[in-house]
Design a protein around this motif. Structure first.
Motif, short mmCIF file in Angstrom:
data_model
loop_
_atom_site.label_atom_id
_atom_site.label_comp_id
_atom_site.label_asym_id
_atom_site.label_seq_id
_atom_site.Cartn_x
_atom_site.Cartn_y
_atom_site.Cartn_z
N ARG A 65 9.54 23.07 34.04
CA ARG A 65 8.75 23.37 32.84
C ARG A 65 7.33 23.76 33.25
O ARG A 65 6.74 23.16 34.15
N VAL A 66 6.80 24.74 32.59
CA VAL A 66 5.45 25.24 32.89
C VAL A 66 4.66 25.27 31.58
O VAL A 66 5.17 25.76 30.58
N PRO A 67 3.43 24.74 31.57
CA PRO A 67 2.63 24.79 30.34
C PRO A 67 2.40 26.23 29.88
O PRO A 67 2.30 27.15 30.70
N LEU A 68 2.32 26.42 28.57
CA LEU A 68 2.17 27.77 28.02
C LEU A 68 0.91 28.48 28.49
O LEU A 68 0.87 29.69 28.57
N ASN A 104 3.46 45.62 22.35
CA ASN A 104 4.56 44.80 22.86
C ASN A 104 3.92 43.72 23.72
O ASN A 104 3.31 44.02 24.74
N THR A 105 4.08 42.47 23.30
CA THR A 105 3.41 41.40 24.02
C THR A 105 4.10 40.07 23.75
O THR A 105 5.08 40.00 23.02
N GLN A 106 3.57 39.02 24.36
CA GLN A 106 4.15 37.69 24.20
C GLN A 106 3.08 36.72 23.69
O GLN A 106 1.88 37.00 23.77
N ALA A 107 3.53 35.60 23.16
CA ALA A 107 2.67 34.68 22.42
C ALA A 107 1.43 34.21 23.20
O ALA A 107 0.33 34.17 22.65
N SER A 108 1.59 33.87 24.47
CA SER A 108 0.43 33.36 25.22
C SER A 108 -0.65 34.43 25.37
O SER A 108 -1.84 34.13 25.33
N HIS A 109 -0.24 35.68 25.50
CA HIS A 109 -1.21 36.77 25.65
C HIS A 109 -1.93 37.03 24.33
O HIS A 109 -3.13 37.31 24.32
N VAL A 110 -1.20 36.90 23.22
CA VAL A 110 -1.83 37.05 21.91
C VAL A 110 -2.91 35.99 21.73
O VAL A 110 -4.01 36.28 21.27
N ALA A 111 -2.60 34.76 22.11
CA ALA A 111 -3.56 33.66 21.98
C ALA A 111 -4.84 33.95 22.77
O ALA A 111 -5.94 33.70 22.28
N ILE A 112 -4.69 34.47 23.98
CA ILE A 112 -5.86 34.81 24.80
C ILE A 112 -6.71 35.86 24.10
O ILE A 112 -7.93 35.72 23.98
#
Length: 195
Positions: A65-68, A104-112
């Motif tokens: 497991r890796v933190p988001l 096109n992206t993923q959730a962690s990148h949106v948060a940044i």
């Protein structure tokens, strides 16, 4: 008919495209050598549609497991804001145009990016992982038009990927390929504005 809105891509347009460097860094941190395995590329559509959680993907690839937020610093190191493109978007807003984001992206990148405040001036902001579809699927372009409240012929789309530009054009949207030359992209857009 003059355009009334411009939809911008993020990586390769608003941000420098650091995808390969980012992937190398993630692979190293996961203990996978210098490259993510083919399983990453295969999972990318589901990840970008929000159908697959990032921590599940990292566990599938690395066995742990890796933190988001484990790779936030790597993303920030490889994707840099292009101030000239932000200035162009601001200029278009000053001229009365709407400016939107479609990526096109993923959730962690949106948060940044939300933390950075880069997305705040754009409306609407359509992130594939939040809307459940991705480029070049027609549904994501139709959703952008719906949220803008405009017909395709009144909208321009700027992306660095030829396939995505072609997909937008197939729906009647004015597609502009951004090759890194901000002046050329600006000239193409202003021609559509009617100036």
């Amino acid at each position: 008919m003059a355009i009334k809105a411009v939809i911008f891509d993020l990586g390769g347009v608003i941000f420098t495209l650091g995808e390969q460097g980012y992937r190398r860094e993630v692979a190293r941190r996961l203990g996978l050598g210098d490259a993510l395995p083919a399983a990453y590329e295969e999972a990318l559509p589901a990840l970008q549609r929000g159908e697959l959680a990032e921590d599940d993907l990292w566990e599938r690839l690395s066995g742990r497991r890796v933190p988001l937020d484990a790779f936030d610093d790597a993303w920030e190191a490889h994707f840099r804001v292009n101030p000239e493109m932000l200035a162009l978007a601001a200029e278009l807003r000053d001229r009365g145009l709407k400016t939107a984001i479609l990526s096109n992206t993923q959730a962690s990148h949106v948060a940044i990016m939300r933390r950075m405040g880069v997305l705040a001036p754009f409306d609407p902001v359509l992130m594939s992982c939040e809307v459940g579809c991705r480029k070049p699927e027609p549904a994501i372009f139709r959703l952008a038009l719906e949220r803008l409240g405009l017909p395709a012929e009144q909208v321009a789309f700027v992306d660095d990927v030829p396939e995505f530009v072609a997909a937008a054009r197939s729906l009647g949207i004015h597609g502009i390929r951004h090759t890194g030359d901000v002046a050329a992209t600006r000239a193409a857009l202003l021609a559509l504005v009617g100036e």
